[in-house]
Design an enzyme around this catalytic site. Structure first.
Site, mmCIF file in Angstrom:
data_model
loop_
_atom_site.group_PDB
_atom_site.id
_atom_site.type_symbol
_atom_site.label_atom_id
_atom_site.label_comp_id
_atom_site.label_asym_id
_atom_site.label_seq_id
_atom_site.Cartn_x
_atom_site.Cartn_y
_atom_site.Cartn_z
ATOM 1 N N HIS A 181 38.981 27.985 46.205
ATOM 2 C CA HIS A 181 39.184 29.704 45.908
ATOM 3 C C HIS A 181 39.177 28.655 44.121
ATOM 4 O O HIS A 181 40.091 28.314 43.696
ATOM 5 C CB HIS A 181 40.645 29.245 45.764
ATOM 6 C CG HIS A 181 41.476 30.202 46.033
ATOM 7 N ND1 HIS A 181 42.120 30.984 46.873
ATOM 8 C CD2 HIS A 181 41.683 30.691 44.889
ATOM 9 C CE1 HIS A 181 42.649 32.036 46.575
ATOM 10 N NE2 HIS A 181 42.765 32.595 44.997
ATOM 11 N N HIS A 192 40.007 30.867 39.813
ATOM 12 C CA HIS A 192 40.789 31.686 39.424
ATOM 13 C C HIS A 192 39.340 31.934 38.094
ATOM 14 O O HIS A 192 39.151 30.951 37.458
ATOM 15 C CB HIS A 192 41.973 31.941 38.885
ATOM 16 C CG HIS A 192 42.703 31.923 40.063
ATOM 17 N ND1 HIS A 192 44.352 33.156 40.155
ATOM 18 C CD2 HIS A 192 42.944 31.234 41.574
ATOM 19 C CE1 HIS A 192 44.350 33.479 41.693
ATOM 20 N NE2 HIS A 192 44.115 32.454 42.200
ATOM 21 N N CYS A 234 48.933 35.230 39.731
ATOM 22 C CA CYS A 234 49.358 34.111 40.978
ATOM 23 C C CYS A 234 51.103 34.577 39.363
ATOM 24 O O CYS A 234 51.293 33.323 38.948
ATOM 25 C CB CYS A 234 49.502 32.883 40.899
ATOM 26 S SG CYS A 234 50.415 31.661 41.420
ATOM 27 N N ARG A 254 44.564 40.834 50.470
ATOM 28 C CA ARG A 254 46.211 40.431 49.855
ATOM 29 C C ARG A 254 46.342 39.541 48.867
ATOM 30 O O ARG A 254 47.296 40.027 48.286
ATOM 31 C CB ARG A 254 46.120 39.164 51.347
ATOM 32 C CG ARG A 254 47.604 38.587 51.996
ATOM 33 C CD ARG A 254 48.131 38.167 50.918
ATOM 34 N NE ARG A 254 47.100 36.116 50.749
ATOM 35 C CZ ARG A 254 48.273 35.942 49.598
ATOM 36 N NH1 ARG A 254 49.050 35.676 49.269
ATOM 37 N NH2 ARG A 254 46.983 34.669 49.276
ATOM 38 N N ASP A 255 45.866 38.732 48.429
ATOM 39 C CA ASP A 255 46.027 38.031 46.952
ATOM 40 C C ASP A 255 45.777 39.129 46.157
ATOM 41 O O ASP A 255 46.281 38.379 45.025
ATOM 42 C CB ASP A 255 44.913 36.984 47.600
ATOM 43 C CG ASP A 255 44.881 36.113 46.278
ATOM 44 O OD1 ASP A 255 46.720 35.810 45.661
ATOM 45 O OD2 ASP A 255 44.825 34.922 45.805
ATOM 46 N N ASN A 280 41.299 35.973 41.106
ATOM 47 C CA ASN A 280 40.604 35.482 41.780
ATOM 48 C C ASN A 280 38.726 36.347 41.245
ATOM 49 O O ASN A 280 38.907 37.071 40.195
ATOM 50 C CB ASN A 280 39.895 35.635 42.944
ATOM 51 C CG ASN A 280 41.554 35.624 43.322
ATOM 52 O OD1 ASN A 280 41.490 34.264 43.862
ATOM 53 N ND2 ASN A 280 42.374 36.396 43.898
#
Length: 301
Positions: A206, A208, A239, A16-17, A248
């Site tokens: 989470h 990055h 993002c 997804r991300d 990520n």
């Protein structure tokens, strides 16, 4: 002496991300092959897809098919940013839904054209309805450390937003260093505070890797008692509303570090790399994470 957990849960966000903002179209078959290879690697929790308008995010137009065709292993999240997305997610058979709000007012205005309070007011009835239907709610807290528009975020504001999510039914908080600017001291301080003030909530970090600090921040978070981490195979993702944000932190690199610390994850690094091999030809940038490059070199020798 370091106090570290014995076990860590890896939440894979690559499907997804990692793919949501990918410029090249990745077809349904390749997404499913990627997902199932990650499951074979031992991933038990995964963000599969997002129920957003295909007009704005064409990469996620196949969300219903992805949910229906993915093998049901462990907890599988889908992102649903509003009531319509939540309705579609339930129709597709999803049982775990992720929602998101940034701590930063400017980030939210640029991302979803709402203030933080307006976003929460909109989400509250959605979350309460999902909880009544028995779904698991994962709340993603963006810009928990720094914002591309406002700079450093006040930790008090992060804690307040987290507590508001918990009050309306969130089961898990995924707290994000959205633009990869946090340092280990800041990571330890925030997660130590959240662990103390929200002891009965699942807390996930989470990170990055914009400044190559993600592994250091994960280690600091481990010391703060965090044992759940969002990661993305191949370091995929980014993002679009956070200028300068890279992907990520890579699943394979995180699992390798945890392996060397003798922390169990149940995830096989080699099999994660095999999953990356499936998706690598279909994404727009080369995958050059440390463990994936080592895996490729070993295949050549």
């Amino acid at each position: 002496m370091f106090i570290l957990p014995n076990n860590v849960t890896i939440i894979e966000v690559g499907p997804r991300d990692g793919l949501q903002n990918e410029k090249k179209h990745v077809d349904e078959a390749n997404k499913l092959a990627f997902i199932h290879a990650l499951q074979r690697a031992g991933i038990q929790e995964m963000e599969l897809t997002s129920f957003v308008s295909p007009k704005w995010v064409p990469q996620m137009a196949d969300a219903k098919a992805i949910v229906e065709k993915t093998k049901k292993i462990g907890r599988q999240f889908v992102l649903a940013p509003n009531a319509k997305g939540a309705e579609l997610a339930i129709e597709a058979g999803a049982r775990s839904v992720a929602v998101f709000v940034g701590v930063s007012e400017s980030f939210n205005k640029n991302n979803i054209n709402r203030t933080t309070d307006e976003a929460m007011d909109t989400l509250e009835p959605v979350i309460r309805k999902l909880k009544m239907d028995g779904l698991f709610i994962r709340a993603c807290i963006s810009t928990a450390f720094y914002c591309p528009y406002e700079g450093k975020i006040n930790p008090d504001d992060v804690v307040a937003l987290c507590k508001r999510f918990v009050a309306i039914g969130a089961d898990e908080l995924s707290v994000a260093d959205t633009i990869g600017m946090a340092n280990p001291k800041e990571s330890y301080a925030l997660f130590h505070r959240l662990k103390n003030e929200l002891p009965n909530v699942l807390l996930t970090a989470h990170f990055h890797d914009t400044r190559k600090m993600a592994l250091a921040n994960i280690f600091a978070s481990l010391q703060a008692g965090i044992d759940r981490f969002d990661t993305s195979a191949g370091g995929l993702g980014g993002c679009p509303f956070a200028p300068g944000a890279t992907g990520n932190v890579a699943t394979e690199d995180v699992v390798h570090m945890l392996d060397t610390l003798q922390i169990e994850t149940g995830v096989d690094v080699k099999k994660v790399c095999e999953a990356i091999q499936i998706i690598a030809p279909h994404v727009s940038r080369p995958i050059e994470t440390a463990m994936y490059k080592l895996f490729l070199n070993e295949q050549l020798n």
